[in-house]
Motif scaffolding. Structure first.
Motif, mmCIF file in Angstrom:
data_model
loop_
_atom_site.group_PDB
_atom_site.id
_atom_site.type_symbol
_atom_site.label_atom_id
_atom_site.label_comp_id
_atom_site.label_asym_id
_atom_site.label_seq_id
_atom_site.Cartn_x
_atom_site.Cartn_y
_atom_site.Cartn_z
ATOM 1 N N PHE A 10 -64.370 -32.399 22.845
ATOM 2 C CA PHE A 10 -65.549 -31.630 24.795
ATOM 3 C C PHE A 10 -67.132 -31.641 24.195
ATOM 4 O O PHE A 10 -68.225 -31.405 24.671
ATOM 5 C CB PHE A 10 -65.113 -30.362 25.199
ATOM 6 N N SER A 206 -55.036 -28.238 30.643
ATOM 7 C CA SER A 206 -56.260 -28.336 31.591
ATOM 8 C C SER A 206 -55.810 -28.267 33.348
ATOM 9 O O SER A 206 -54.906 -28.398 33.626
ATOM 10 C CB SER A 206 -57.098 -29.853 31.442
ATOM 11 N N HIS A 214 -58.105 -33.366 33.354
ATOM 12 C CA HIS A 214 -58.634 -32.243 32.830
ATOM 13 C C HIS A 214 -59.799 -31.980 33.192
ATOM 14 O O HIS A 214 -61.005 -31.975 32.323
ATOM 15 C CB HIS A 214 -59.234 -33.786 31.661
ATOM 16 N N GLN A 216 -61.411 -28.018 34.327
ATOM 17 C CA GLN A 216 -61.301 -26.494 33.662
ATOM 18 C C GLN A 216 -60.539 -25.681 33.972
ATOM 19 O O GLN A 216 -60.271 -25.900 35.094
ATOM 20 C CB GLN A 216 -62.893 -25.744 33.398
ATOM 21 N N LEU A 241 -57.594 -26.512 25.078
ATOM 22 C CA LEU A 241 -58.369 -27.244 26.044
ATOM 23 C C LEU A 241 -59.332 -28.749 25.852
ATOM 24 O O LEU A 241 -59.150 -29.185 25.322
ATOM 25 C CB LEU A 241 -59.345 -26.346 26.712
ATOM 26 N N ILE A 243 -60.922 -30.515 28.262
ATOM 27 C CA ILE A 243 -62.044 -30.446 29.570
ATOM 28 C C ILE A 243 -62.842 -32.001 29.554
ATOM 29 O O ILE A 243 -63.392 -31.966 28.551
ATOM 30 C CB ILE A 243 -62.432 -29.555 29.339
ATOM 31 N N ASP A 245 -65.969 -33.271 30.028
ATOM 32 C CA ASP A 245 -67.149 -33.230 29.871
ATOM 33 C C ASP A 245 -68.218 -33.466 31.323
ATOM 34 O O ASP A 245 -69.129 -33.581 31.696
ATOM 35 C CB ASP A 245 -68.063 -32.832 29.093
ATOM 36 N N GLU A 264 -63.007 -19.233 29.818
ATOM 37 C CA GLU A 264 -62.143 -20.273 29.423
ATOM 38 C C GLU A 264 -61.051 -19.079 28.884
ATOM 39 O O GLU A 264 -60.221 -18.809 28.855
ATOM 40 C CB GLU A 264 -61.164 -21.708 29.345
#
Length: 273
Positions: A10, A206, A214, A216, A241, A243, A245, A264
């Motif tokens: 991330f 996710s 993936h 948030q 997590l 995520i 970006d 989150e």
């Protein structure tokens, strides 16, 4: 006690110490360190820098580690590709142990051709697992295989398939990737939990929306339901997590990433309370 973590990817463009400091500032209690994090991967894997970051941020320890997977396939029909891929995974076991990690996540590989895996592909998969088993003997780090997206050439993408592999390999653990399972249905995630909860040691978490993975998790009722199902089943490992970006409308600054992770964390703490 469940720990809230995030993948180091991330923070793709940042140095190791800044990644750890940012995750710490966000109030999370864990990190999954991808060996292919550019600041680490492109500098010939300076393990001392990683262990220094872990020691500087004890609230994030023990970390988890993700073995190299980009451009790799441990079950490739090309023997040189398979050998190199397996060697990276084997070396990741030792690296994770040195960094004090509790879990190393590995990918199962795939059939090279976009066709249903054959008996020959599963033979190579078994040889790969045997090498991992040998590398893990006598070490504290737990090796956990991850479920993949249900694509035609995937080797491990059903709850029953994962259960079969776990039963055949008592030394092996399981990383549940929620997005990969959710691409089938929310019910598929529950089937993984029902069948494999005794071996789940890490969860990649996710949200999925309109086929996009993936995302948030804040505000996702499906993600909240997964967290509650894991809690009811007695899961007490990391919720990591994952995520992407690049799914946001603009490149996120470091401060925006920290703020997002704080949101989150608050959302997941509400799910766990």
């Amino acid at each position: 006690m469940v720990r809230l973590a995030v993948s180091s990817m991330f923070f793709h463009e940042y140095p190791i110490d800044e990644i750890f400091a940012s995750v710490d500032e966000a109030g999370l209690t864990g990190i999954e360190f991808w060996i292919e994090t550019p600041h680490f991967w492109l500098r010939d894997l300076p393990t001392g820098d990683l262990t220094a970051a872990v020691h500087a941020h004890p609230s994030l320890a023990p970390i988890t580690v993700h073995a190299p997977v980009l451009d790799l396939n441990p079950c490739s029909i090309n023997p040189r590709v398979a050998a190199a891929s397996q060697q990276y995974a084997v070396e990741a076991v030792a690296l994770a142990e040195e960094a004090g990690a509790e879990v190393l996540t590995v990918h199962p590989g795939r059939r090279t051709a976009k066709r249903t895996p054959s008996a020959y592909d599963y033979e190579r998969f078994e040889a790969y697992l045997a090498r991992l088993h040998e590398a893990a003997k006598g070490r504290r780090v737990r090796v956990a295989i991850e479920n993949m997206e249900p694509k035609v050439n995937s080797l491990l993408c059903t709850p029953e398939g994962v259960r079969e592999v776990l039963d055949a390999n008592p030394w092996l653990d399981f990383t549940l990737d929620v997005a990969h399972a959710m691409s089938v249905s929310a019910g598929e995630v529950c089937r993984y939990i029902d069948l494999c909860i005794d071996r789940i040691v890490n969860v990649h978490l996710s949200a999925v929306e309109n086929g996009k993975m993936h995302l948030q998790v804040r505000g996702s009722q499906e993600a909240a339901a997964v967290v509650r199902a894991l809690t009811r089943a007695g899961y007490d490992g990391c919720l990591t997590l994952e995520i992407e970006d690049r799914n946001f409308t603009h490149p996120l600054s470091l401060e925006e990433k920290i703020t997002l992770l704080q949101g989150e964390r608050t959302f997941l703490e509400g799910c766990l309370s």
